[in-house]
Design an enzyme around this catalytic site. Sequence first.
Site, PDB file in Angstrom:
ATOM      1  N   GLN A  28       3.961  -3.418  17.589  1.00 20.22           N
ATOM      2  CA  GLN A  28       2.527  -3.107  17.564  1.00 20.22           C
ATOM      3  C   GLN A  28       1.783  -3.824  18.697  1.00 20.22           C
ATOM      4  OE1 GLN A  28      -0.234  -5.144  15.026  1.00 20.22           O
ATOM      5  NE2 GLN A  28      -0.922  -3.213  14.110  1.00 20.22           N
ATOM      6  N   ARG A  76       0.851  -1.194   0.000  1.00 20.65           N
ATOM      7  CA  ARG A  76       0.000   0.000   0.000  1.00 20.65           C
ATOM      8  C   ARG A  76       0.888   1.245   0.000  1.00 20.65           C
ATOM      9  NH1 ARG A  76      -4.287  -0.787   4.754  1.00 20.65           N
ATOM     10  NH2 ARG A  76      -2.601  -1.579   6.041  1.00 20.65           N
ATOM     11  N   ASP A 107      -9.483  -0.474  14.998  1.00 21.38           N
ATOM     12  CA  ASP A 107      -9.941  -0.877  13.665  1.00 21.38           C
ATOM     13  C   ASP A 107     -10.975  -1.992  13.723  1.00 21.38           C
ATOM     14  OD1 ASP A 107      -8.472   0.791  11.994  1.00 21.38           O
ATOM     15  OD2 ASP A 107      -6.695  -0.481  12.124  1.00 21.38           O
ATOM     16  N   TRP A 158     -10.581   4.449  17.136  1.00 19.33           N
ATOM     17  CA  TRP A 158      -9.141   4.116  17.073  1.00 19.33           C
ATOM     18  C   TRP A 158      -8.943   2.627  16.812  1.00 19.33           C
ATOM     19  CZ3 TRP A 158      -6.819   0.487  20.082  1.00 19.33           C
ATOM     20  CH2 TRP A 158      -5.437   0.358  19.906  1.00 19.33           C
ATOM     21  N   ARG A 218      -5.333   8.599  10.883  1.00 21.20           N
ATOM     22  CA  ARG A 218      -5.102   8.694  12.335  1.00 21.20           C
ATOM     23  C   ARG A 218      -3.644   8.406  12.689  1.00 21.20           C
ATOM     24  NH1 ARG A 218      -7.330   3.218  12.870  1.00 21.20           N
ATOM     25  NH2 ARG A 218      -9.450   3.960  13.089  1.00 21.20           N
TER      26      ARG A 218
HETATM   27  C1  GLC Z   1      -3.100  -0.557  13.869  1.00 25.20           C
HETATM   28  C2  GLC Z   1      -3.463   0.613  13.001  1.00 25.20           C
HETATM   29  C3  GLC Z   1      -4.011   1.757  13.814  1.00 25.20           C
HETATM   30  C4  GLC Z   1      -5.092   1.311  14.752  1.00 25.20           C
HETATM   31  C5  GLC Z   1      -4.644   0.133  15.586  1.00 25.20           C
HETATM   32  C6  GLC Z   1      -5.759  -0.446  16.436  1.00 25.20           C
HETATM   33  O1  GLC Z   1      -1.976  -0.249  14.631  1.00 25.20           O
HETATM   34  O2  GLC Z   1      -2.352   1.056  12.249  1.00 25.20           O
HETATM   35  O3  GLC Z   1      -4.516   2.752  12.967  1.00 25.20           O
HETATM   36  O4  GLC Z   1      -5.474   2.385  15.560  1.00 25.20           O
HETATM   37  O5  GLC Z   1      -4.162  -0.890  14.753  1.00 25.20           O
HETATM   38  O6  GLC Z   1      -6.741  -1.068  15.676  1.00 25.20           O
END
Ligand code: GLC
Length: 797
Positions: A686, A343, A490, A488, A349
């Site tokens: 993450q 992508r 997803d 926030w 955000r």
């Molecule tokens: C990932 C996405 C982010 C979102 C998070 C929680 O890190 O990049 O935009 O807020 O997941 O779903």
Amino acid sequence: MRYGYFDDENREYVIERPDVPVSWTNYLGVKDMCTVISHNAGGYSFYRSAEHSRITRFRPNGVPLDRPGHYVYLRDDKTGQYWTISWQPVGKDLKKAKYQCRHGLSYSRFISDYLGVQAEQLLFIPVSDDVELWDVKVKNTTDKDRKISIFSYVEFSFQYIEIDNQNLQMSLYASGSSYKNGIIEFDFFYEPWTYHFLASSFHPDSYDCVRSLFLGNYRTETNPIAVEQGECHNSSELGGNHCGSLHKRLTLKPGQEIRVIFMLGVGSREKKGIPIKEKYSDPNAVDKAFEELKEYWQKKTSIFQCKTPHQGMNTMINTWTLYQSETCVLWLRFASFIEVGGRTGLGYRDTSQDVMSVVHTNPEKCKQRILELLHGQTSMGYGLHLFDPEVFKPKKVPEGKFPTVVPTPKPEDIIHSLEDVCADDALWLVPTICEFVKETGDLAFLDEVVPYADKGEDTVYEHLKKILDFSAKYVGPRGICQGLRADWNDCLNLGGGESSMVSFLHHWALQIFIEAAEYLGHDEDVQKYKAIAEKVKKACEEVLWDGKWYLRGFTSKGTKIGTQESEEGKLFLNAQSWAVYSGVVSEQRGKMCMDAVNEHLYSKYGIHLLWPAYSKPNDDIGYVTRVYKGVKENAAIFSHPNPWAVISECILGRGNRAMKFYDAILPYNQNDIIEIRQAEPYSYCQFIMGRDHTAFGRARHPWLTGTAGWFYTAATQWILGIRLTFSGMVIDPCVPDDWREFKLQRKWRGATYKITVKNPNGIEKGVKSTRLNGESIECPIPPQETASVNEIEVIMG
Ligand code: GLC
């Protein structure tokens, strides 16, 4: 178990054991060209977009790990034994060969010691040229003459990630390689503006551009036939798969070291290859470029430095967390070993949040990103969730129709409807822009006119009002903001249902905007937005309190989410931290809800996103209920919200608790438990597998996560306590009660502040007195003269 250590003096992470469980990566390049490189020199380069402008190829998620890469092979021409300077791809026995990888700020250095040859390969991209330099040193440490062959190796990509992986009937015949004047050129015949090249400081003894010839049939990068035989085939071809190997035979006297440079660049042989080869064949030019890169980072890191009793915080804040935050702003989300270029563009955000954390170290790039985001805002006030800002720029129209060119969507094609709006997206931009203005003092920026994505244009200030108005309008029956496609999270897909997090965010953004409006003297707006904020606060307090903590929201059918009454998903982290951070809640409720976080969500590896994990799919709540327990959004330790909990504890004045939360997830603290963590200890990931998963504690998806920026903010602004207002600097730390003293350096609008904070009575929060250059002063401290160096002493009490 540990694989390496932090070298603070050089701002490097040193990997001593290269057999780490997963790729430990680094980012090279600070402008347009980038390489993502692993501790084994695996990885790929691209120019601006990893999707549309790939230079070298990578086989993601492949076996073996990390292939191919940017390799240097060495061969003892007497015995025929060969190896690479990075451990892989040849992968010699670690008992017999020594390897080290030093990841630094925008460079990686590979070091090997094998068969009496010490070698080093330093990779970096100069600040001012689109070329990756490989500065290679080979030293004979024996007392005999040695004949050593050196070979480079890269595999070129078909420029577009899509045609690299499919439609090979076309792409395999679309590009060609050639060799002339010591330079390999890789071209796209029908896309006459695309060339990449590989050059070196020596005149090669042989070369290969044809991948299959260099590697040999049924062989891999581990045992290339050309290296085995000690010579390339002098191959090049129009069509097929291409590599770049330049070979030279070296003779080394005892103790002698030879230095050679390889250059992997963007552009044609004639226009770029020849001048770049000329320039960087001089090792002094390479040294100078490396110095420039060091200065680039030295300048950035000197803007905020801390010396606290917490070594891990010092190392991470002074170097790694800033570096990771900067990397997110530069390379966004789609260039890593996890997202491998599928992508292009900005996540609304994500970018808004990333920018917020580095307005002090990279104001130019931040301004560019902010303008891109403003242009991606619709006149209704919402942001385009994911878009390529290039869409809004006038396109250079190439002559003719070229089959590989990815069709560029028109602006109108990318404007999605309300159904696909993420309710939080644009709200992040309000604080981000205010932070930018506070940092730079550039009030005029608020008057700049920027177009909307769909129609019309407005000043930046009016853009912000549209964002706040949108959230005021799209509320559900209880007065809480609608969740829409997602907030926030997803995976929380509430549609017309309501999201407490968005209402909290709205309140937060409103407060910050009101502060700006007050400063600018826009009284009408102050009144209007104060009234909105009051309404939001009232709704939140009346509707969202669940007795011990705050609700996460309501489904569109009106079912509560994040309540003690439900069996799964009783408690959500974000509803608590944002209740506090937003300024909505009372201290008493704030403490109660954050205590619940500590009790139910905290673990030794960080705070879980929710509890208990969902086990039954429920589409009223969203995709989160279809994720394995303990993974990602379904009750993993999702890292990004962890700093919000730290901030909330600082707001509540609980420095010990804030530090407990900071420490749990701090990658630095997991340096010696790599058998559990697996991922690199210099980067936040993450997420970390939660306690419901068999791999509890395993960290995944390093580098490109909002966690970095937010932890940087949490530590610098809330624990260490330096925050900016429109009129000056506030120093209001919240620290563990066993900290007695710490020192900070902050550069702001051209002046330097050397700050000493003393905590004689061992408290967690509160400032008794502040002195600026010996004089007593009240915060906020107004900006001091440019170039002045100011001493500040803060006594907590
Ligand atoms: C990932 C996405 C982010 C979102 C998070 C929680 O890190 O990049 O935009 O807020 O997941 O779903």
